[in-house]
Write an enzyme that holds these catalytic residues in place. Structure first.
Site, PDB file in Angstrom:
ATOM      1  N   ASP B 127      40.244  36.082  33.277  1.00 64.27           N
ATOM      2  CA  ASP B 127      40.831  36.562  32.036  1.00 64.27           C
ATOM      3  C   ASP B 127      42.268  36.054  31.982  1.00 64.27           C
ATOM      4  O   ASP B 127      42.768  35.444  32.931  1.00 64.27           O
ATOM      5  CB  ASP B 127      40.742  38.086  31.946  1.00 64.27           C
ATOM      6  CG  ASP B 127      41.739  38.758  32.859  1.00 64.27           C
ATOM      7  OD1 ASP B 127      42.469  38.053  33.582  1.00 64.27           O
ATOM      8  OD2 ASP B 127      41.795  39.994  32.870  1.00 64.27           O
ATOM      9  N   GLY B 129      45.075  37.816  31.552  1.00 64.93           N
ATOM     10  CA  GLY B 129      46.131  38.769  31.892  1.00 64.93           C
ATOM     11  C   GLY B 129      46.603  39.562  30.686  1.00 64.93           C
ATOM     12  O   GLY B 129      47.379  40.504  30.833  1.00 64.93           O
ATOM     13  N   ASP B 306      31.456  41.628  30.970  1.00 65.58           N
ATOM     14  CA  ASP B 306      32.048  42.012  32.255  1.00 65.58           C
ATOM     15  C   ASP B 306      32.480  43.464  32.121  1.00 65.58           C
ATOM     16  O   ASP B 306      32.798  43.928  31.017  1.00 65.58           O
ATOM     17  CB  ASP B 306      33.277  41.170  32.601  1.00 65.58           C
ATOM     18  CG  ASP B 306      34.499  41.654  31.844  1.00 65.58           C
ATOM     19  OD1 ASP B 306      34.596  41.365  30.635  1.00 65.58           O
ATOM     20  OD2 ASP B 306      35.347  42.359  32.435  1.00 65.58           O
TER      21      ASP B 306
END
Lengths: 411, 411
Positions: B127, B129, B306
């Protein structure tokens, strides 16, 4: 108790069969008929070391052996599959005190014993809880009938007597069980050490009586090991060893060492006791110790060891190697991309780098604790495997003398 | 940096060769030449679900797929071997925010990227952040150039900009990387949601520019996915999806959902966005969700998911089954000796009993957390595997409709 019908796959009440896989039933050991027996295979000519096999219903244990500690029905952070396949543990230790309090003997019996409950199918040994209840200090009272103590979990009151501890160990169902003893703190004055030793001897007779009066619950013989006490007093140790030896038990243990005394005193007491304990029975030095302690004690004639050090130190980031110990939390490993232990044969040794382990410990990730515990247990097991081979081929003494100084270095 | 020579076994300087095993070198992926590409394999006729393959340098990912979260360079409590062999994970997610702070890009680059550092050899996604820095609340300030924030570890100040986050993700070296976005909190007023969305779009252009200007560091293509925002405002979501779609990226993500809004709103937004995002590219719904959320979103056309739920809830003693969820800490499981999940195909499902897991959680043993995490991840992976098969054979919709009410029960 809706579904308390053992380990059998219950099938499914779900009309959707998408995920159904063939039922796997946890394998139960066959009803073994043989007895616990010890067989010496070779003796070192330059020390008192020997190698052998301890035959049990759950398999033969090659000695000298190190037993991983599974206090509460699991070695911390390591499942029974990895324990067998990777660390190559042959026998695991459980703690009667902890298992008695939680989950309790009722649940262990319902499961069919600790083997079934935990799915560890190899040999097991349980301590008697003696060491644990004495560790409770302010929360226990030693009496002639036994030890009254308060649970560390909920403060509830309990009595451990020689008889009750034998009964608990029948319920747990380990292959080797320990007599109920009093582990004398170090330092002790000689009068108290004698008093505790004599009580331990009286308790042993009660343990043996109860043991003969009761039957195994799971169809295989359980061997009872008595424990030598006597603190660091040579005459007491000899007296105790002679008393213990006179019982002709399946095997014999040395307790009350590795409790704070200098290593030299520990070795001196171990040597004196080993000289008296019967040679044809396994000798178990309880709670010992560092890799160097294990090698030195093998040289004195000890066959069995247990210690929390590989797992406890592993959880704190310390790993053992043939070159010395490594604290993975130290900044010096942050950029060290060499393998965790190029000389080790655990799967983790040749997979992960020191830098990665350093990161996992700094980030407080459970995987770091698991990997270090797995490495350390394999290290201990490989060490005793190697000692065993060296005893057989006659090279044990020089190998041990050369290795011990290396093992104690800090890298 | 005494031994910073990569993953090569250094041999031994110890004169004792007892433990030496053949050098094993951690396997490096071959220098792949191919590109990240998505291939649709089948489409459901009764929903918008589809199955496909996302080809990457580290293997093809079958979709729909669930990605276990490996925040700090490890899925919590689960090594890469079990992750691949038992949970059958195909792609793992890492967090740029955490990895940037610890161990940092210098060490990841020295290791040869996150694949080498962690020894996970399959596909990876990081990802950007964005979600993490917005979660810092009082410790971050959003500006046009990026987000200024203070580390949760040591309070040090850092700036994440679209450019710096692309650079960090080049250093980490995941197969799929995410654009730097602003994840709008729920509820948001529409004016702020628009402002954040427009900033996310401006940042996306800067991300894309930087991405084109930079090269992969480890010899394989990395795919950049932009992220649709717009909170729960239908017109904003449509505007954002159209903007994102116009970029023709490798794949596209939906962010800012599963942040507290009702499930109906989440599904409504997902459906509207999926209808606009290009059909021939994978769609990734970030941070979602429960097993039911995953199935419902697959029906809306989502391909990738996720969530920390399988591992986080597992560590707290909750397991997912096809019959509903189980809280292993509840007293009702103490005497339940049925298998952990008779319908599951993880090794732990048919090995351990619920009573044993109950004991491990009550005793606060790490093994309980590991086993529950392993079960839950395999459960999620088996669920998306099954969805994939059902999409191919046309039975997805009735299967999903029947299963969802079961999944949400508490046993």
């Amino acid at each position: 108790m809706a579904e308390a019908s053992g380990l059998i796959n219950q099938g499914t009440t779900c009309s959707n069969h998408a995920f159904i896989t063939p039922a796997k039933v946890v394998q139960e050991p066959a009803p073994y008929l043989w007895k616990v027996q010890f067989e010496i295979q070779s003796k070192d000519t330059q020390s008192s070391a020997r190698s052998g096999l301890l035959h049990t219903a759950h398999g033969a244990v090659p000695t000298p052996i190190f037993m991983p500690v599974g206090t509460q029905g699991t070695v911390k952070g390591l499942g029974p599959d990895l324990l067998a396949s990777d660390t190559k543990a042959h026998i695991v230790l459980g703690n009667t005190y902890h298992l008695y309090l939680r989950p309790g003997t009722e649940i262990i019996e319902m499961a069919g014993g600790l083997h079934s409950f935990t799915t560890w199918t190899g040999p097991m040994l349980t301590d008697s809880g003696g060491f644990q209840v004495y560790s409770l200090e302010d929360r226990r009272k030693i009496r002639e009938d036994g030890v009254k103590f308060q649970s560390h979990i909920d403060g509830s009151s309990h009595l451990f007597s020689p008889e009750s501890v034998m009964d608990v160990q029948r319920s747990i169902g380990a292959d080797v069980v320990m007599a109920f003893d009093e582990c004398t703190a170090y330092p002790a004055d000689q009068a108290y050490a004698r008093e505790a030793m004599e009580r331990t001897h009286r308790w042993l007779d009660r343990c043996l009586l109860r043991w003969r009066e009761t039957e195994p619950k799971y169809g295989f013989e359980q061997a009872l090991f008595p424990i030598v006490q006597g603190s660091t007093f040579s005459d007491l140790r000899k007296e105790s060893a002679e008393f213990i030896a006179s019982k002709s038990a399946w095997g014999n243990a040395i307790g009350g060492l590795s409790v704070g005394e200098p290593h030299d005193e520990m070795y001196a007491m171990t040597a004196e006791v080993c000289a008296i304990l019967p040679e044809d029975r396994p000798r178990y030095l309880m709670g010992v110790g560092t890799p160097a302690n294990v090698l030195e004690s093998i040289a004195l004639g000890v066959d069995m060891f247990d210690c929390v050090m590989p797992t406890r130190n592993g959880r704190n980031g310390q790993i053992f190697t043939l070159e010395g110990t490594i604290n993975l939390r130290n900044a010096k490993w942050a950029r060290d991309f060499s393998l965790l232990d190029p000389q080790g044969d655990s799967a983790v040794d040749s997979r992960f780098t020191k830098a990665y382990l350093h990161h996992l410990f700094r980030a407080d990730e459970a995987l770091g604790r698991q990997i270090a515990s797995q490495h350390n247990l394999r290290f201990y097991l490989a060490l005793v495997e190697q000692a065993r081979l060296r005893i057989a081929d006659g090279s044990f003494r020089p190998w041990k003398d050369q290795l011990v100084p290396q093992l104690t270095r800090r890298l």
